[in-house]
Design an enzyme around this catalytic site. Structure first.
Site, PDB file in Angstrom:
ATOM      1  N   ASP A   1       1.497 -14.927  66.350  1.00 51.79           N
ATOM      2  CA  ASP A   1       1.349 -13.478  66.182  1.00 51.79           C
ATOM      3  C   ASP A   1       2.555 -13.016  65.369  1.00 51.79           C
ATOM      4  OD1 ASP A   1       1.553 -10.696  66.450  1.00 51.79           O
ATOM      5  OD2 ASP A   1       0.704 -10.685  68.472  1.00 51.79           O
TER       6      ASP A   1
ATOM      7  N   TYR B   1       3.450  -9.937  73.840  1.00 50.47           N
ATOM      8  CA  TYR B   1       2.870  -8.594  73.908  1.00 50.47           C
ATOM      9  C   TYR B   1       2.039  -8.506  75.201  1.00 50.47           C
ATOM     10  CZ  TYR B   1      -0.184  -4.691  72.888  1.00 50.47           C
ATOM     11  OH  TYR B   1      -0.890  -3.526  72.965  1.00 50.47           O
TER      12      TYR B   1
ATOM     13  N   LYS C   1       0.100  -2.089  63.475  1.00 53.38           N
ATOM     14  CA  LYS C   1       1.548  -1.945  63.360  1.00 53.38           C
ATOM     15  C   LYS C   1       1.951  -1.875  61.877  1.00 53.38           C
ATOM     16  CE  LYS C   1       0.918  -2.108  67.667  1.00 53.38           C
ATOM     17  NZ  LYS C   1       1.030  -3.306  68.483  1.00 53.38           N
TER      18      LYS C   1
ATOM     19  N   ARG D   1     -21.513  -5.628  60.055  1.00 53.10           N
ATOM     20  CA  ARG D   1     -20.938  -6.528  61.069  1.00 53.10           C
ATOM     21  C   ARG D   1     -20.797  -7.940  60.509  1.00 53.10           C
ATOM     22  NH1 ARG D   1     -23.698  -8.965  64.925  1.00 53.10           N
ATOM     23  NH2 ARG D   1     -25.288  -7.350  65.079  1.00 53.10           N
TER      24      ARG D   1
HETATM   25  C1  LIG Z   1       0.237  -4.020  69.422  1.00 52.91           C
HETATM   26  C2  LIG Z   1       0.340  -5.485  69.442  1.00 52.91           C
HETATM   27  C3  LIG Z   1      -0.790  -6.280  69.706  1.00 52.91           C
HETATM   28  C4  LIG Z   1      -2.137  -5.685  70.022  1.00 52.91           C
HETATM   29  O1  LIG Z   1      -2.686  -5.085  68.908  1.00 52.91           O
HETATM   30  P1  LIG Z   1      -3.740  -3.860  68.988  1.00 52.91           P
HETATM   31  O2  LIG Z   1      -3.966  -3.523  67.567  1.00 52.91           O
HETATM   32  O3  LIG Z   1      -3.096  -2.777  69.788  1.00 52.91           O
HETATM   33  O4  LIG Z   1      -4.954  -4.394  69.669  1.00 52.91           O
HETATM   34  C5  LIG Z   1      -0.635  -7.652  69.654  1.00 52.91           C
HETATM   35  N1  LIG Z   1       0.561  -8.230  69.395  1.00 52.91           N
HETATM   36  C6  LIG Z   1       1.663  -7.493  69.146  1.00 52.91           C
HETATM   37  C7  LIG Z   1       2.936  -8.179  68.859  1.00 52.91           C
HETATM   38  C8  LIG Z   1       1.594  -6.108  69.164  1.00 52.91           C
HETATM   39  O5  LIG Z   1       2.693  -5.383  68.934  1.00 52.91           O
END
Ligand SMILES: *Cc1c(COP(=O)(O)O)cnc(C)c1O
Length: 395
Positions: free
Chosen positions: A183, A112, A208, A59
């Protein structure tokens, strides 16, 4: 191992020292351990005091996390990177570690779904105020308050693929003494590196494109040392620790990120061009099309004329036609995520954005005929043939 020991003792010790060798693994080994063993108390103490390089407990850190962080910060040109168990973990930590009660955040009104809910519904309980704004079309200046600490946006908005002018936004944010969090999950560092455009913190859902094979849930934060120290300290206590195995899978995936993204983007562009002239489609949302309202911004900010692997189409026939298309597509699966090796579709109104009210959906341009497409790595002629024959069947 001593043969005289009982089976139970041998079970827990056999193999402890296997692999000690004058050569080393060519690839990064998966350090699948929750804790690390020391020769004596003094060496443990040196690690705690920062006088020796070492690991204590996963951790707190693991060699695979560090290797992943080194790759990510290396390609982003950040001062470091931290990996977490999900994108939402990375996002929530990045925000919470940088605010306190009484602060204010400006956030894009199209985000998101999870990020939108976290920022919109949870931050108030911590005494943090939020204003959602249209960061693409509005002048943000009037929305800044004396206590605005963070501006939070996505490079390419989901699901209508608008590109934010990060360069201008970073300047404005800094002029107001705030920090810009981006993001960058949809763009990836192959297409856009927000730190080089002035952003302060970059977050990823590594679930992703960084992972890219639909088999890992993970998140990554890239930032300066001071910010990372805050995020690290907070994350250590909240505990969204990434499995070393999943960190290793991400490293493996990163080796082919550049190749994959180029193919995803090529296929997405061809699909966007195909849908653009199709009579069943009223709008195609893809920043690579000259008709896209943010095409020029994308051209200026993005590398090598790549515009990402994500596009959305708004069907003339609305909800019924969207449902029919999703039901009748054959190899193209309906799966509410994105960025895998095969092409998938999603229906934002009932998946990523299902928590939004009808009014919020309309504001985000998410109509009932809107289908989001994650272009995979197939031959694009096969993809177009499948969409074409299915649309012909249902129209
Ligand atoms: C899927 C996604 C998230 C969240 O990510 P997780 O790995 O599912 O927690 C955040 N931002 C974007 C743009 C996403 O496509």
């Amino acid at each position: 191992m001593n043969q005289h020991k009982k089976l139970s003792s041998r079970l827990v010790h056999l193999g402890d020292r296997t692999g000690e060798s004058v050569s080393r693994s060519k690839t990064i080994p998966i350090t699948m351990t929750s804790v690390f063993a020391f020769d004596d108390v003094e060496s443990l103490d040196r690690v705690y005091r920062g006088e020796a390089q070492g690991y204590i407990y996963t951790r707190n850190g693991n060699p695979v996390h560090d290797a992943l962080g080194e790759i990510m910060s290396g390609i982003e040109e950040g001062e470091g990177a931290l990996a977490w168990a999900s994108g939402m973990g990375a996002i929530a930590l990045s925000i919470l570690a940088q605010v306190q009660a009484g602060d204010h955040i400006l956030a894009a009104h199209v985000l998101y779904g999870g990020s939108f809910q976290f920022i919109g519904n949870e931050l108030a309980r911590f005494g943090v105020g939020v204003t959602f704004v249209d960061v693409v079309n509005e002048d943000l200046s009037p929305y800044f308050q004396a206590n605005t600490r963070i501006v939070y946006v996505e490079t390419i908005s989901n699901p209508i693929m608008e590109v934010v002018d990060l360069e201008a936004l970073a300047k404005l944010t800094h002029a107001h003494g705030a920090k810009l969090i981006v993001d960058n999950s949809f763009a990836t560092p192959v297409i856009c590196r927000p730190l080089l455009l002035g952003a302060d913190t970059v977050v990823y859902s590594a679930t992703k494109y960084i992972g890219g094979h639909s088999d890992v849930t993970a998140g990554i934060v890239v930032a300066d040392k001071e910010t990372l120290a805050k995020i690290y300290a907070f994350g250590l206590l909240l505990g969204p620790t990434l499995s070393p195995f999943d960190a290793w899978l991400l490293i493996r995936s990163l080796r082919t990120l550049d190749l994959r993204i180029r193919q995803h983007a090529r296929n997405a562009l061809s699909l966007a061009q195909y849908f653009h002239t199709h009579p069943a489609v009223q709008t195609v949302y893809y920043p690579g099309l000259p008709s896209s309202p943010t095409h020029k911004v994308a051209q200026r900010l993005f590398s090598d004329n790549l515009f990402g692997g994500m596009l959305s189409i708004d069907l003339v026939g609305g909800e019924a036609q969207a449902y029919a298309l999703l039901r009748h597509l054959d190899s193209i699966q309906f799966a509410p995520s994105l960025a895998g090796v095969s092409t998938t579709t999603s229906y934002p109104a009932k998946t990523s954005h299902r928590a939004l009210s009808d009014e919020e959906l309309a504001k985000a341009h998410i109509s009932k005929g809107l289908i989001r497409i994650s272009a995979g790595l197939e031959d694009v002629d096969d993809l177009i043939r499948e969409f074409d024959s299915t649309l012909a069947k249902i129209c």
